[in-house]
Design a protein around this motif. Structure first.
Motif, short mmCIF file in Angstrom:
data_model
loop_
_atom_site.label_atom_id
_atom_site.label_comp_id
_atom_site.label_asym_id
_atom_site.label_seq_id
_atom_site.Cartn_x
_atom_site.Cartn_y
_atom_site.Cartn_z
N ARG A 108 0.86 -1.18 0.00
CA ARG A 108 0.00 0.00 0.00
C ARG A 108 0.90 1.24 0.00
N ARG A 109 0.65 2.12 -0.94
CA ARG A 109 1.54 3.28 -1.10
C ARG A 109 0.89 4.54 -0.53
N ASN A 111 1.02 8.39 -0.65
CA ASN A 111 1.48 9.45 -1.55
C ASN A 111 1.49 10.79 -0.83
N GLY A 122 -8.76 8.12 -4.28
CA GLY A 122 -7.98 7.03 -4.82
C GLY A 122 -6.49 7.13 -4.61
N PHE A 123 -6.01 8.19 -3.94
CA PHE A 123 -4.57 8.32 -3.68
C PHE A 123 -4.09 7.35 -2.61
N TYR A 124 -5.01 6.75 -1.88
CA TYR A 124 -4.67 5.71 -0.93
C TYR A 124 -5.77 4.66 -0.95
N ASP A 126 -3.60 2.95 -3.08
CA ASP A 126 -2.70 2.99 -4.25
C ASP A 126 -1.78 1.77 -4.27
N THR A 164 5.78 11.89 -3.74
CA THR A 164 5.39 12.12 -5.12
C THR A 164 5.76 13.51 -5.61
N LYS A 213 -14.65 7.89 -6.86
CA LYS A 213 -13.60 7.78 -5.86
C LYS A 213 -13.87 8.64 -4.62
#
Length: 257
Positions: A108-109, A111, A122-124, A126, A164, A213
């Motif tokens: 799990r990224r 950002n 949707g940034f997590y 990711d 990022t 999202k």
């Protein structure tokens, strides 16, 4: 551990040392595939114990795959230069038996923009697959936004930290650079120009991020992710059109014609 870390770079002097140190927490070898950087990336990478291989940029997937044959281990851990293993990822990898080459591992990224972790639209989480065995898996040969294809992928709860963008201004600058790369990759794939596609893809991106999202309900971060995603979508198709226009103009101006 018998893992080779691989990172691709282009003018990443500000990031490469921290990325290498992060990989060295679980890797016994680190390879940097450098796209002919003009800053101190190569010198810094070598000073931190990485093996550097020079290769002009081939596109996202081919570049990430380029260093794999040089690795002395079959298990590969791929990071981008602006990514770091979180402590939970280090603990997870140290506990893996790595006895099943058909299995890859996804993380799990998180950002970040500067010091701000963005979780909206949707940034997590990711999810990205980054630990794999080269005998059964590898990066797809896509020139933009490639990913690892493996027979089986285990989704872990461990994290990568992805720095990022240094700031909102840097975010806009990256959209300019990445949309240029995306347009080039689409043209290489034979995607044709269209006067409607920039607006249609921007609208689709807006609806996806804002509604599907949940960006509409996630405050300023949700709106920021929505607008920047739509802008990126618009610009990459507008730049694709521009590439074809420039090509036609060059043909028209050719004195041999």
């Amino acid at each position: 551990m018998a893992i080779t870390g691989i990172v691709i770079t282009l003018n990443e002097a500000a990031n490469v040392a921290a990325c290498i140190r992060s990989l060295q927490r679980v890797c016994d070898e680190v390879i940097v595939v450098d796209s002919l950087s003009e800053d101190d990336t190569v010198a810094i990478a070598e000073a931190h114990g990485a093996r550097v291989i020079a290769q002009a940029y081939l596109g996202d997937g081919p570049q990430k795959a380029y260093g794999v044959p040089f690795a002395r281990n079959d298990w590969i851990l791929a990071l981008d230069a602006d990514e770091r293993l979180d402590d939970d990822a280090v603990a997870l990898i140290e506990g893996l038996a790595l006895d099943d080459p058909s299995r890859a591992y996804a993380f799990r990224r998180k950002n970040y923009v500067g010091h701000h972790w963005i979780r909206a639209a949707g940034f997590y989480p990711d999810t990205v697959t980054r630990l794999y065995n080269r005998t059964t898996a590898g990066y797809l040969p896509k020139k933009a936004h490639s990913s690892v294809k493996a027979p089986r992928v285990t989704l872990t709860s461990a994290h990568l930290r992805h720095f990022t963008y240094a700031s909102l201004s840097h975010w806009i600058q990256r959209i300019d650079a990445l949309s240029t790369r995306d347009a080039w990759a689409m043209k290489e794939r034979g995607v044709t120009p269209s006067p409607l596609r920039p607006a249609l893809h921007a609208l689709t991106a807006t609806l996806r991020k804002l509604l599907f999202k949940g960006g509409l309900f996630q405050g300023a971060d949700g709106m920021t992710v929505t607008l920047t995603t739509a802008f990126h979508a618009y610009m990459k198709y507008a730049k694709l059109n521009e590439l074809y226009e420039n090509e036609c103009a060059a043909d028209t101006d050719d004195p041999r014609r």
